[in-house]
Design a protein around this motif. Structure first.
Motif, PDB file in Angstrom:
ATOM      1  N   LYS A   3       0.832  -1.185   0.000  1.00 24.45           N
ATOM      2  CA  LYS A   3       0.000   0.000   0.000  1.00 24.45           C
ATOM      3  C   LYS A   3       0.874   1.244   0.000  1.00 24.45           C
ATOM      4  N   ASN A   4       0.261   2.359  -0.372  1.00 28.03           N
ATOM      5  CA  ASN A   4       0.982   3.619  -0.500  1.00 28.03           C
ATOM      6  C   ASN A   4       0.500   4.629   0.537  1.00 28.03           C
ATOM      7  N   TRP A  27       4.520  -0.878   3.708  1.00 28.95           N
ATOM      8  CA  TRP A  27       3.955   0.203   2.913  1.00 28.95           C
ATOM      9  C   TRP A  27       5.032   0.862   2.057  1.00 28.95           C
ATOM     10  N   ASP A  81      -3.336   4.927  -0.385  1.00 26.64           N
ATOM     11  CA  ASP A  81      -4.190   4.165   0.514  1.00 26.64           C
ATOM     12  C   ASP A  81      -4.332   4.877   1.850  1.00 26.64           C
ATOM     13  N   ARG A 129     -11.641   5.827  -5.464  1.00 27.10           N
ATOM     14  CA  ARG A 129     -11.359   4.434  -5.107  1.00 27.10           C
ATOM     15  C   ARG A 129     -12.329   3.886  -4.073  1.00 27.10           C
ATOM     16  N   ARG A 131     -12.186   4.075  -0.896  1.00 25.76           N
ATOM     17  CA  ARG A 131     -11.455   3.429   0.192  1.00 25.76           C
ATOM     18  C   ARG A 131     -10.314   4.332   0.623  1.00 25.76           C
ATOM     19  N   GLY A 132      -9.749   4.030   1.779  1.00 24.46           N
ATOM     20  CA  GLY A 132      -8.584   4.771   2.241  1.00 24.46           C
ATOM     21  C   GLY A 132      -8.746   5.258   3.672  1.00 24.46           C
ATOM     22  N   SER A 225      -4.467   1.280   9.143  1.00 21.32           N
ATOM     23  CA  SER A 225      -4.552  -0.102   8.692  1.00 21.32           C
ATOM     24  C   SER A 225      -5.956  -0.672   8.848  1.00 21.32           C
ATOM     25  N   GLU A 226      -6.134  -1.867   8.300  1.00 24.65           N
ATOM     26  CA  GLU A 226      -7.417  -2.551   8.406  1.00 24.65           C
ATOM     27  C   GLU A 226      -7.691  -3.033   9.823  1.00 24.65           C
TER      28      GLU A 226
END
Length: 244
Positions: A3-4, A27, A81, A129, A131-132, A225-226
């Motif tokens: 991820k970025n 990342w 992200d 997107r 998301r993020g 993060s998730e």
């Protein structure tokens, strides 16, 4: 696939610690700096030597044109992200009546306007997107207010209000917006404090010490993060219990 993340104010202190922590978690990292070019390049090289994709990007986030260009340059690495708004400045402790117009505008420009400008530029990409995660940085003084810290307290309180508003605005697009509010942390920003002052602040902290940049950085990675997938609009105090 990694991820970025774009981290503003990443050449030193909490921002640099965040860059290292995000990189260690896999990342790709875009490191923003304003004046500390050598430090940012050295950090990017350090991360690269550890096998982490990193790029140092210059930009003054208090300038809306530069903030937009910074986000565009970071997105060249790949869609973002996460965005971590860590750039900040502070004044020496002083009375409000001793604070000049220029000092007030400088603190507001970086600590509050810079967050607004950077998020505004990154906003469309996140929404496209659907998301993020956005992580802002306030302070315990943004929560409680600090005597002889009027400009800094006001700016950091504004960051909290912006965070909570955007969490509601961006929630339907599945984008989370949270804030960390550090307490007394061992960084150059607190370099004007004497060891006696730092010891006294440590004694006032329920955990009996001041914090480290790495402890704040770990909170940032968590919020990006998730692991925090159902958390938004929150202010996470990383202050050793100083503000309860």
């Amino acid at each position: 696939m990694g991820k970025n993340v774009l981290i503003t104010g990443a050449s030193r202190g909490i921002g640099a610690a965040a860059a290292r922590e995000f990189g260690a978690q896999g990342w790709r990292v875009a490191l923003n700096y304003c004046r500390s070019r050598d430090r940012a390049l050295a950090l990017a090289a350090e991360l690269a030597s550890a096998g982490i994709e990193a790029v140092a990007l210059e930009g003054d986030v208090s300038d809306p044109v530069q903030a937009a260009a910074l986000v565009e340059a970071a997105e060249a690495m790949g869609p973002l992200d996460a965005l971590v708004c860590c750039a900040g400045v502070a004044l020496p402790q002083q009375l409000l009546t001793d604070t000049t117009d220029q000092q007030w505008r400088r603190v507001m420009g970086v600590d509050l306007d810079g967050v607004f400008y950077t998020i505004r530029a990154a906003y469309p990409g996140f929404v496209r997107r659907q998301r993020g995660s956005i992580v802002t940085v306030s302070s315990m003084w943004g929560v409680t207010g600090g005597s002889c810290e009027a400009a800094y307290s006001a700016a950091k309180a504004g960051v909290i209000g912006l965070t909570r508003a955007l969490a509601k605005e961006l929630g339907p697009s599945h984008i989370r917006v949270n804030c960390v509010a550090p307490g007394v942390i061992d960084t150059e920003m607190n370099g004007h404090l004497s060891q006696a002052d730092l010891d006294a602040l440590g004694e006032e902290t329920p955990l009996g010490r001041i914090g480290t940049p790495e402890e704040v950085a770990r909170a940032m990675v968590f919020l990006a993060s998730e692991a925090s997938s159902f958390i938004t609009g929150q202010v996470l105090g990383v202050d050793g219990g100083f503000v309860i």
